[in-house]
Design a protein around this motif. Structure first.
Motif, PDB file in Angstrom:
ATOM      1  N   SER A 237      51.903  30.462  42.404  1.00 23.06           N
ATOM      2  CA  SER A 237      52.273  31.071  43.683  1.00 23.06           C
ATOM      3  C   SER A 237      51.745  30.254  44.852  1.00 23.06           C
ATOM      4  O   SER A 237      50.666  29.666  44.787  1.00 23.06           O
TER       5      SER A 237
ATOM      6  N   GLU B 240      46.279  37.279  36.683  1.00 25.26           N
ATOM      7  CA  GLU B 240      46.410  35.822  36.592  1.00 25.26           C
ATOM      8  C   GLU B 240      47.875  35.415  36.415  1.00 25.26           C
ATOM      9  O   GLU B 240      48.315  34.418  36.998  1.00 25.26           O
TER      10      GLU B 240
ATOM     11  N   ILE C  31      46.133  33.363  51.118  1.00 23.52           N
ATOM     12  CA  ILE C  31      46.280  34.815  51.076  1.00 23.52           C
ATOM     13  C   ILE C  31      46.560  35.319  52.488  1.00 23.52           C
ATOM     14  O   ILE C  31      45.846  34.968  53.433  1.00 23.52           O
TER      15      ILE C  31
ATOM     16  N   LEU D 284      49.717  34.618  48.374  1.00 19.83           N
ATOM     17  CA  LEU D 284      49.426  35.956  47.883  1.00 19.83           C
ATOM     18  C   LEU D 284      49.488  36.888  49.088  1.00 19.83           C
ATOM     19  O   LEU D 284      48.697  36.770  50.022  1.00 19.83           O
TER      20      LEU D 284
ATOM     21  N   MET E 201      47.082  29.380  41.466  1.00 25.76           N
ATOM     22  CA  MET E 201      48.080  29.278  42.511  1.00 25.76           C
ATOM     23  C   MET E 201      48.398  27.819  42.837  1.00 25.76           C
ATOM     24  O   MET E 201      47.518  26.941  42.738  1.00 25.76           O
TER      25      MET E 201
ATOM     26  N   THR F  70      53.460  35.998  45.674  1.00 27.30           N
ATOM     27  CA  THR F  70      52.968  37.130  44.894  1.00 27.30           C
ATOM     28  C   THR F  70      52.643  38.267  45.843  1.00 27.30           C
ATOM     29  O   THR F  70      51.809  38.120  46.738  1.00 27.30           O
TER      30      THR F  70
ATOM     31  N   ALA G 179      42.422  34.065  39.152  1.00 26.20           N
ATOM     32  CA  ALA G 179      43.793  34.264  39.635  1.00 26.20           C
ATOM     33  C   ALA G 179      44.166  33.229  40.682  1.00 26.20           C
ATOM     34  O   ALA G 179      45.216  32.579  40.595  1.00 26.20           O
ATOM     35  N   THR G 180      43.310  33.041  41.681  1.00 25.44           N
ATOM     36  CA  THR G 180      43.640  32.099  42.757  1.00 25.44           C
ATOM     37  C   THR G 180      43.639  30.646  42.275  1.00 25.44           C
ATOM     38  O   THR G 180      44.345  29.803  42.837  1.00 25.44           O
TER      39      THR G 180
ATOM     40  N   CYS H 115      37.237  36.312  47.738  1.00 21.15           N
ATOM     41  CA  CYS H 115      38.380  35.645  47.113  1.00 21.15           C
ATOM     42  C   CYS H 115      38.090  34.197  46.744  1.00 21.15           C
ATOM     43  O   CYS H 115      39.007  33.457  46.378  1.00 21.15           O
TER      44      CYS H 115
ATOM     45  N   CYS I 282      49.769  35.579  39.732  1.00 26.64           N
ATOM     46  CA  CYS I 282      49.452  34.524  40.703  1.00 26.64           C
ATOM     47  C   CYS I 282      49.839  33.123  40.235  1.00 26.64           C
ATOM     48  O   CYS I 282      49.719  32.165  41.008  1.00 26.64           O
TER      49      CYS I 282
ATOM     50  N   ILE J  36      39.471  39.387  44.884  1.00 26.37           N
ATOM     51  CA  ILE J  36      40.516  38.656  44.173  1.00 26.37           C
ATOM     52  C   ILE J  36      39.827  37.596  43.310  1.00 26.37           C
ATOM     53  O   ILE J  36      39.198  36.682  43.848  1.00 26.37           O
TER      54      ILE J  36
END
Length: 422
Positions: A361, A355, A389, A364, A384, A308, A380-381, A399, A358, A376
């Motif tokens: 993924s 979201e 990242i 990032l 993954m 991403t 979203a994370t 994050c 990610c 972040i």
């Protein structure tokens, strides 16, 4: 005063609006019919903080209108693009500037000001533009007052800086400088610096070349740090505590229509005397490949090939993607076989949710320092496949605890671990 501006891009439009809000009658001219329609419908076509409100004020005062063609005016401002030529030195392409000058020649009258704000190669105003005007029968410095007045603004803060920054007034003659200075006195509160046209041209180019050379030093240091297993960002932080040292920050490359373009104009003008400038350009243009190589190594043990990309513009909090290393890196990764999802809340107006970007993924990759990327969200994370990242802009501050945050200073630790595992 009646002013016609040729070119309504990232400089021409704000310049036009600021003169219009200073009680001048401004005609903005652009070859793009969509741009003209958008402006005449009451909206600006670029993202720039506070500019729409200022445009509304100019329209309310009936001080601005947009057109596809010029008209008779007291002053003409040329603010069109100057890309690189497709030659070995990437010299300055003056085709847009020449076309703009030709477009105003039928409307020139004795006493007019002609101002070149476009960034141009040294000696262009005196050796190229001045003869074009004098070929019509005018005498520069007597009938027509010609000057180069380069902009010095930071995207995202243009409206303020057009008024408050120092401004160079580079006339072809002293009379040209004095006449053009009178116009800028109605807008600019910063110092107005008098110079020759050629001095103004080279000064503008060297301002951006200075920054490009210093960024190249930082980028080379980042490469050295990765090779020697040393955190280059920590090195820069400590070195900058010296009272006479100010190392710049490394990054994924240099973009935009200034730093990534202007140094070539200087180098092309004197190619045999500019090895430092040319080397700096090579270092900075090599950074996308360096980032892609590092990503390939980081992805060697990833659960899948999805990456991403966060950010496509060349700098944060704007929508300008000109010469963007972020776009170049994204394309290089796609060509290398990675499944790339791009996320940029400024460049892509109809953006997917963070979201979604990610989802599944394995990396990032942050390539632009938008303020939205400071934090972040875990929503979203958590989606993954591998919460890693790589922040090439050192913008991420928060994050989540379960995320591995790498940057151009510490990524050597993960790269070496991969090598050892292999």
């Amino acid at each position: 005063m009646k002013i016609t501006t040729i070119g309504l891009g990232y400089i021409g439009l704000p310049t036009s609006i600021m003169f219009a809000t200073s009680n001048h009658q401004v005609l903005g001219v652009d070859a793009n019919a969509n741009v003209i329609d958008t402006l005449n419908n009451g909206y600006i076509h670029i993202e720039e903080e506070g500019l729409q409100k200022l445009y509304n004020n100019a329209l309310k005062a009936q001080n601005f209108k947009a057109s596809l063609t010029p008209d008779y005016s007291d002053a003409f401002i040329i603010a069109v693009p100057t890309p690189n030529n497709d030659d070995a030195q990437k010299s300055c392409d003056l085709s847009y500037v020449k076309s703009a000058v030709r477009s105003i020649l039928p409307y020139l009258q004795a006493g007019n000001l002609v101002i070149i704000e476009s960034t141009i190669a040294p000696r262009t105003t005196e050796d190229v533009i001045s003869p074009m005007i004098e070929a019509t029968g005018f005498t520069i410095g007597e009938d027509i007052y010609l000057a180069h007045c380069p902009e010095r603004v930071l995207p995202g803060n243009i409206a303020y800086e057009l008024v408050h920054n120092p401004r160079i007034i580079g006339g072809v003659t002293e009379a040209c400088t004095k006449a053009v200075k009178e116009l800028y006195l109605t807008l600019v509160k910063g110092e107005l610096i008098e110079s020759s046209a050629s001095e103004a041209e080279l000064s503008k180019l060297m301002e951006n070349t200075f920054r490009d050379v210093n960024i190249a030093l930082a980028n080379e240091l980042a490469k050295i740090g990765t090779d020697l297993n040393i955190n280059a960002l920590k090195v820069i932080e400590m070195a900058n505590r010296h009272p006479r040292v100010n190392l710049h920050a490394p990054g994924p490359g240099v973009g935009g229509h200034c730093l990534a373009v202007d140094p070539y104009f200087v180098a092309a003008a004197s190619p045999h005397l500019s090895p430092l400038i040319q080397t700096a350009r090579k270092i900075n243009t090599s950074m996308p490949a360096f980032v892609v190589n590092s990503v390939e190594r980081l992805m060697a043990s990833a659960p899948n090939k999805k990456i991403t990309v966060f950010g496509l513009t060349y700098k944060g909090n704007i929508d300008d993607t000109r010469e963007s290393p972020a776009k170049e890196i994204s394309l290089m990764l796609q060509h290398a076989g990675f499944d790339v999802t791009e996320y940029d809340p400024h460049a892509n107006k109809n953006e997917i949710m963070i979201e979604q970007a990610c989802e599944d993924s394995s990396l990032l990759l942050v390539l632009t320092d938008h303020s939205e990327f400071t934090t972040i969200p875990e929503t979203a994370t958590d989606r993954m496949s591998r919460a890693h990242i790589l922040d090439t802009k050192m913008i991420v501050k928060n994050c989540g605890d379960n995320v591995k945050l790498l940057n151009l200073g510490n990524m050597h630790q993960s790269l070496n671990k991969i090598v050892q595992e292999v």
